[in-house]
Write a protein that holds these residues in place. Structure first.
Motif, PDB file in Angstrom:
ATOM      1  N   GLU A   7      11.065   4.067  -3.116  1.00  0.00           N
ATOM      2  CA  GLU A   7      12.038   3.540  -2.156  1.00  0.00           C
ATOM      3  C   GLU A   7      11.410   3.382  -0.767  1.00  0.00           C
ATOM      4  N   GLN A   8      10.532   4.303  -0.391  1.00  0.00           N
ATOM      5  CA  GLN A   8       9.854   4.200   0.901  1.00  0.00           C
ATOM      6  C   GLN A   8       8.907   3.002   0.925  1.00  0.00           C
ATOM      7  N   LEU A   9       8.249   2.746  -0.194  1.00  0.00           N
ATOM      8  CA  LEU A   9       7.348   1.597  -0.267  1.00  0.00           C
ATOM      9  C   LEU A   9       8.128   0.286  -0.217  1.00  0.00           C
ATOM     10  N   ILE A  10       9.274   0.270  -0.867  1.00  0.00           N
ATOM     11  CA  ILE A  10      10.112  -0.933  -0.834  1.00  0.00           C
ATOM     12  C   ILE A  10      10.594  -1.197   0.588  1.00  0.00           C
ATOM     13  N   LYS A  11      11.010  -0.138   1.275  1.00  0.00           N
ATOM     14  CA  LYS A  11      11.460  -0.270   2.665  1.00  0.00           C
ATOM     15  C   LYS A  11      10.330  -0.812   3.538  1.00  0.00           C
ATOM     16  N   TRP A  12       9.134  -0.286   3.353  1.00  0.00           N
ATOM     17  CA  TRP A  12       7.960  -0.753   4.112  1.00  0.00           C
ATOM     18  C   TRP A  12       7.707  -2.233   3.845  1.00  0.00           C
ATOM     19  N   ASN A  13       7.830  -2.642   2.614  1.00  0.00           N
ATOM     20  CA  ASN A  13       7.544  -4.025   2.244  1.00  0.00           C
ATOM     21  C   ASN A  13       8.598  -5.001   2.764  1.00  0.00           C
ATOM     22  N   GLN A  14       9.791  -4.495   3.015  1.00  0.00           N
ATOM     23  CA  GLN A  14      10.883  -5.368   3.439  1.00  0.00           C
ATOM     24  C   GLN A  14      11.051  -5.425   4.954  1.00  0.00           C
ATOM     25  N   THR A  15      10.290  -4.620   5.681  1.00  0.00           N
ATOM     26  CA  THR A  15      10.418  -4.607   7.134  1.00  0.00           C
ATOM     27  C   THR A  15       9.219  -5.289   7.776  1.00  0.00           C
ATOM     28  N   GLU A  16       9.274  -5.389   9.078  1.00  0.00           N
ATOM     29  CA  GLU A  16       8.166  -5.997   9.813  1.00  0.00           C
ATOM     30  C   GLU A  16       7.107  -4.968  10.201  1.00  0.00           C
ATOM     31  N   ASP A  17       7.245  -3.770   9.685  1.00  0.00           N
ATOM     32  CA  ASP A  17       6.242  -2.728   9.945  1.00  0.00           C
ATOM     33  C   ASP A  17       5.003  -3.060   9.111  1.00  0.00           C
ATOM     34  N   ILE A  18       4.040  -3.719   9.745  1.00  0.00           N
ATOM     35  CA  ILE A  18       2.884  -4.202   8.992  1.00  0.00           C
ATOM     36  C   ILE A  18       1.731  -3.205   8.978  1.00  0.00           C
ATOM     37  N   ARG A  19       1.985  -1.981   9.449  1.00  0.00           N
ATOM     38  CA  ARG A  19       0.928  -0.985   9.358  1.00  0.00           C
ATOM     39  C   ARG A  19       0.548  -0.772   7.894  1.00  0.00           C
ATOM     40  N   PRO A  20      -0.722  -0.506   7.620  1.00  0.00           N
ATOM     41  CA  PRO A  20      -1.096  -0.139   6.250  1.00  0.00           C
ATOM     42  C   PRO A  20      -0.397   1.164   5.860  1.00  0.00           C
ATOM     43  N   VAL A  21      -0.124   1.308   4.576  1.00  0.00           N
ATOM     44  CA  VAL A  21       0.434   2.554   4.059  1.00  0.00           C
ATOM     45  C   VAL A  21      -0.709   3.521   3.775  1.00  0.00           C
ATOM     46  N   MET A  22      -0.485   4.807   4.017  1.00  0.00           N
ATOM     47  CA  MET A  22      -1.433   5.841   3.620  1.00  0.00           C
ATOM     48  C   MET A  22      -0.714   6.826   2.706  1.00  0.00           C
ATOM     49  N   LEU A  23      -1.129   6.878   1.440  1.00  0.00           N
ATOM     50  CA  LEU A  23      -0.601   7.842   0.491  1.00  0.00           C
ATOM     51  C   LEU A  23      -1.554   9.037   0.450  1.00  0.00           C
ATOM     52  N   THR A  24      -1.057  10.229   0.766  1.00  0.00           N
ATOM     53  CA  THR A  24      -1.891  11.419   0.722  1.00  0.00           C
ATOM     54  C   THR A  24      -1.299  12.436  -0.250  1.00  0.00           C
ATOM     55  N   GLY A  25      -2.148  13.302  -0.752  1.00  0.00           N
ATOM     56  CA  GLY A  25      -1.687  14.339  -1.676  1.00  0.00           C
ATOM     57  C   GLY A  25      -2.825  14.821  -2.545  1.00  0.00           C
ATOM     58  N   ALA A  26      -2.609  15.947  -3.212  1.00  0.00           N
ATOM     59  CA  ALA A  26      -3.645  16.525  -4.068  1.00  0.00           C
ATOM     60  C   ALA A  26      -3.955  15.599  -5.238  1.00  0.00           C
ATOM     61  N   LYS A  27      -5.124  15.768  -5.810  1.00  0.00           N
ATOM     62  CA  LYS A  27      -5.472  15.003  -7.003  1.00  0.00           C
ATOM     63  C   LYS A  27      -4.492  15.346  -8.122  1.00  0.00           C
ATOM     64  N   GLY A  28      -4.089  14.325  -8.844  1.00  0.00           N
ATOM     65  CA  GLY A  28      -3.212  14.541  -9.982  1.00  0.00           C
ATOM     66  C   GLY A  28      -1.736  14.373  -9.715  1.00  0.00           C
ATOM     67  N   VAL A  29      -1.333  14.125  -8.455  1.00  0.00           N
ATOM     68  CA  VAL A  29       0.103  14.002  -8.168  1.00  0.00           C
ATOM     69  C   VAL A  29       0.627  12.586  -8.417  1.00  0.00           C
ATOM     70  N   GLY A  30      -0.266  11.647  -8.734  1.00  0.00           N
ATOM     71  CA  GLY A  30       0.192  10.307  -9.109  1.00  0.00           C
ATOM     72  C   GLY A  30       0.163   9.283  -7.997  1.00  0.00           C
ATOM     73  N   LYS A  31      -0.736   9.426  -7.037  1.00  0.00           N
ATOM     74  CA  LYS A  31      -0.801   8.482  -5.906  1.00  0.00           C
ATOM     75  C   LYS A  31      -1.197   7.086  -6.370  1.00  0.00           C
ATOM     76  N   THR A  32      -2.262   7.007  -7.167  1.00  0.00           N
ATOM     77  CA  THR A  32      -2.743   5.701  -7.631  1.00  0.00           C
ATOM     78  C   THR A  32      -1.728   5.048  -8.560  1.00  0.00           C
ATOM     79  N   TYR A  33      -1.132   5.840  -9.444  1.00  0.00           N
ATOM     80  CA  TYR A  33      -0.108   5.310 -10.354  1.00  0.00           C
ATOM     81  C   TYR A  33       1.056   4.740  -9.549  1.00  0.00           C
ATOM     82  N   LEU A  34       1.485   5.470  -8.511  1.00  0.00           N
ATOM     83  CA  LEU A  34       2.593   5.010  -7.674  1.00  0.00           C
ATOM     84  C   LEU A  34       2.253   3.681  -7.010  1.00  0.00           C
ATOM     85  N   ALA A  35       1.048   3.583  -6.450  1.00  0.00           N
ATOM     86  CA  ALA A  35       0.634   2.348  -5.776  1.00  0.00           C
ATOM     87  C   ALA A  35       0.649   1.170  -6.740  1.00  0.00           C
TER      88      ALA A  35
END
Length: 433
Positions: A7-35
């Protein structure tokens, strides 16, 4: 596996906030899968680089000029320059995995995005980043899957709305549903919230190999620590991880350095603990003094809490399932009450962390203890955890003599209820807090 962060990624994509997204977290939490899950739903053209496994990806960012870099990346991905007839570049997402392996990329993404060829960029990092490094980004910290996400993953998503409705109304759920949810929650405690391990369970419909999967993941953590730290710091961090089950199996779960080895001190290990916390492998829970309770929001807002100097704290693992498997090695039989309390505390700590709460506890000079303190709009909400339906405790009345609070929360096997300024919440509804 649908994640709450989509939902946060969808909100980012629908707004004019053109900053790059940074996904952080430990290995194995699913960051790449989410992206990728997000990218496949909203973009036709997905461009991916992994700085950890592909040295050529690092070489691409050797040029500090964003215009030249944009051209090099376009050539690398065999892209034509700004295709505008079909808005090709507007339907393009660039994913940069493990960006900490390429510091040059970390500091140029905002300028690269403004060039126009890559209007949407998601960066991913398993390594901790400093506050100033995160300023140019739309930062989304990623944690293991909550119980609500677990329900979705196993095809029981319909329970979620029911839980939320009863949490808000404080009305009891029908007993048959209550028992089903307690059983599912017990299953979650054994599996945990790591997506790959949940997927392992779904593939085999069996939990017999889950401890082995957890052991493999812990081995990955240890290897990663050895790559990112000096030998001495890596050793200290591994010693902290090794002693966590024993720390939490004590009736008093405050961290004791002598369980690492005799003669160790806070000064020797505080940096290792902070580093593990920064990398989201552990969750520290700091003791809040009575005198600070009435001023907790201001202390947090002004960042006046020097956690490195707090010597009274508890440490939890970032995932309850990992702790469950580690406890099994120590107990080897059915969990006793102390072990179950440790597991439930760890589960609540991870849930509160995901929900954005600072993690604190309180105890009196005698025997009164409050497992967690929630700071909510200037008010303190004490939270206690119980191992069954027996929720009797004198600690709340002791705390009430020190500070006023509107109500308290008791988490247990009991069904939903609100009485005498106590909100009773079953384990499975903790994500609603």
């Amino acid at each position: 596996m649908k994640r709450i962060y989509i939902e946060q990624l969808i909100k980012w994509n629908q707004t004019e906030d053109i900053r790059p997204v940074m996904l952080t977290g430990a290995k194995g939490v699913g960051k790449t899968y989410l992206a990728y899950d997000f990218a496949k739903a909203f973009f036709k053209n997905i461009l991916y680089l992994n700085f950890e496994h592909d040295p050529k990806a690092v070489d691409l960012f050797s040029d500090k000029d964003p215009g030249k870099l944009s051209k090099r990346l376009s050539e690398h991905f065999y892209l034509t320059a700004l295709d505008s007839d079909d808005n090709f570049n507007e339907d393009r997402l660039l994913i940069l995995d493990e960006i900490s392996y390429c510091p040059a990329a970390l500091h140029i993404l905002s300028s690269l995005q403004q060039e126009g060829a890559f209007p949407r960029i998601i960066a991913i990092s398993s390594s901790p980043l400093k506050k100033e490094e995160l300023k140019p980004y739309y930062h989304i910290p990623i944690y293991p899957m909550q119980f609500s996400e677990f329900l979705t993953a196993i095809g029981s998503e319909w329970y979620i709305e029911t839980i939320i409705a009863h949490y808000n109304s404080n009305k009891k759920i029908p007993d048959i549903v209550h028992k089903e949810l307690l059983n599912l929650h017990n299953l979650y405690l054994q599996i945990g919230g790591m997506p790959s391990i949940i997927n392992e369970y779904l593939n085999f419909n069996n939990i017999s190999n889950i401890p082995e999967q957890h052991s493999h993941l812990m081995g990955t953590y240890r290897h990663y620590l050895s790559l990112l730290s000096s030998d001495s710091e890596s050793l200290k961090m591994n010693q902290v991880l090794d002693c966590l089950p024993l720390q939490l199996l004590k009736s008093n779960k405050k961290f004791q350095y002598n369980l690492i080895r005799k003669g160790t001190t806070h000064a020797m290990y505080k940096e290792a603990i902070q580093s593990l916390s920064n990398q989201n492998y552990i969750i520290p829970c700091y003791k809040m003094t009575t005198k600070d309770l009435s001023n907790i929001d201001k202390i947090l807002e002004e960042d006046r809490l020097n956690v490195n100097e707090i010597t009274s704290f508890k440490l939890y693992l970032s995932d309850a399932g990992l702790l469950h498997s580690l406890l099994l090695k120590e107990i080897k039989t059915t969990f006793n009450k102390v072990a179950r309390k440790a597991l439930l505390e760890n589960y609540i700590a991870t849930t509160l962390k995901v929900n954005g709460y600072p993690i604190f506890f309180w105890e009196s000079e005698s025997t009164a203890k409050i497992d967690f303190l929630l700071s909510n709009k200037g008010e303190i909400i004490p939270l206690e955890i119980f191992c069954d339906t027996n929720t009797r405790s004198k600690s709340i009345s002791v705390l009430k003599q020190k500070i006023d609070f509107p109500y308290s929360i008791k988490i247990s096997e009991r069904n939903f209820e609100y009485s005498n300024n106590v909100k009773y919440v079953p384990y499975y509804a903790a994500f609603c807090i």
